[in-house]
Enzyme design. Sequence first.
Site, short mmCIF file in Angstrom:
data_model
loop_
_atom_site.label_atom_id
_atom_site.label_comp_id
_atom_site.label_asym_id
_atom_site.label_seq_id
_atom_site.Cartn_x
_atom_site.Cartn_y
_atom_site.Cartn_z
N SER A 115 0.79 -1.23 0.00
CA SER A 115 0.00 0.00 0.00
C SER A 115 0.82 1.28 0.00
O SER A 115 0.30 2.35 -0.27
CB SER A 115 -0.93 0.01 1.20
OG SER A 115 -0.18 -0.08 2.39
N HIS A 167 -5.21 -4.56 -1.53
CA HIS A 167 -5.08 -3.53 -2.58
C HIS A 167 -5.10 -4.12 -3.99
O HIS A 167 -5.01 -3.36 -4.96
CB HIS A 167 -3.80 -2.71 -2.37
CG HIS A 167 -3.88 -1.84 -1.16
ND1 HIS A 167 -4.33 -0.53 -1.20
CD2 HIS A 167 -3.61 -2.11 0.14
CE1 HIS A 167 -4.32 -0.04 0.02
NE2 HIS A 167 -3.88 -0.96 0.85
N LYS A 206 -11.74 -1.07 -0.15
CA LYS A 206 -10.95 -0.43 -1.21
C LYS A 206 -11.71 -0.56 -2.53
O LYS A 206 -12.62 0.23 -2.78
CB LYS A 206 -9.54 -0.98 -1.22
CG LYS A 206 -8.94 -0.80 0.21
CD LYS A 206 -7.54 -1.12 0.36
CE LYS A 206 -7.12 -1.22 1.82
NZ LYS A 206 -7.37 -0.05 2.65
#
Length: 414
Positions: free
Chosen positions: A185, A214, A245
């Site tokens: 990240s 992610h 996300k």
Amino acid sequence: MSLFSKFAPLAAQYRQLEEAGANPFNVSFDAVLSPTEAMIKDQPVLLLGTNNYLGLTYDPAVIAKAVEATELYGTGTTGSRIANGSYDGHKQLERALAGFYNRKHGMVFSTGYQANLGILSTLAGKDDHLILDADSHASIYDGARLGHAQVTRFRHNSPEDLANRLRRLEDTPGDKVIVVEGIYSMLGDTAPLREFAAVKREYANTYLVVDEAHSLGVLGENGRGLAEAAGVEEDVDFVVGTFSKSLGGVGGFCVSDAEGFDILRVVTRPYMFTASLPPGVIAATLEALHQMHSRPGLRRQLSENANRLYNGLAALGFTVGPEPSPVVSTVMPSPEAAFAFWSRLLHAGLYTNVSLPPATPKGLALLRSSVSAAHTSAQIDHAIAMFAEAGQELGLISPAGGQKQGEAVFISAR
Ligand SMILES: Cc1ncc(COP(=O)(O)O)c(C=O)c1O
């Protein structure tokens, strides 16, 4: 107050930022207009610092499902699934996640953070070993702290170092659980998962956990993440991820084929001793998963946008991460420079993030940006222009573009 005296140096720095009117850790949005636009104190800002990778937070179908479920089932479950029961939606979402990953089992947590706390603290017991990439997210380290396993770290993204550590543990009893992330990240770099999988295969009683927080919805032909993209899903024993996300909501999950997986429901404290996700969040996540799966164009757009920002900033002379990804960080010479740059960009109407040690690798001060499929090319170009102007003004890049155009400076993440 003496209880807080241990925080005095940090508190002084924090006060300084507040007094300068530019505290990146205390931003309030007065309104959010879309996945890419918000208002801060009557000023419109372009959002380049969210994890809204597919822009699904304002998807009409996702919102409609959230509203419908909230009207039908109320705002919350008011308790944990173990003590207070599951709703049909929780089970439906677990089945959908397991189906999406072609796995037998799925388990939903109230956050991605709790998914890591829960899974890592229970998979590896006191006689086992957790083997973590050194640049692991705080939730992975905290999961290790909550459990009782022996913890070993290996050099970030180094299959050689992982192999060395496993070799040293070969004659030590207990299971070995390796934990890596899909996309990291802070610098947006991916794990060399094919190589990690090959190392894992060489050792008995060794398991691989991949946190695709992610990379879900970002990598792989179907958006399943790095394991899919690298063609090593069969080597991954547990996939952990988050809904916060690319799915635009909140919550976390783990999927696996492991025999007896469901026992985790009655031994995993961050699952047992916290309230389950509200029906509206569950229904929104199910719909977001469907949208993500049925609209591969979102992933293609995200990739185009990521390349555009990454190449644009590299060409200006900024030092960027080792590979294009929706996370595009530029390396700052110091935390002070990061604060000044962040503040100058915000003033110009661009919202980004500041990331500092210990959250960052190699003690780097980073100005972190992240792109969304919802950004238009014009918005990305506008962001790059703001980086150029502010970067030159603060002397972070030279007016000609520190490097020759197109000759990027990358930092090595390995
Ligand atoms: C790699 C990784 N894992 C887990 C999490 C935690 O997810 P959540 O914020 O949904 O709790 C994050 C959050 O940023 C993350 O980057």
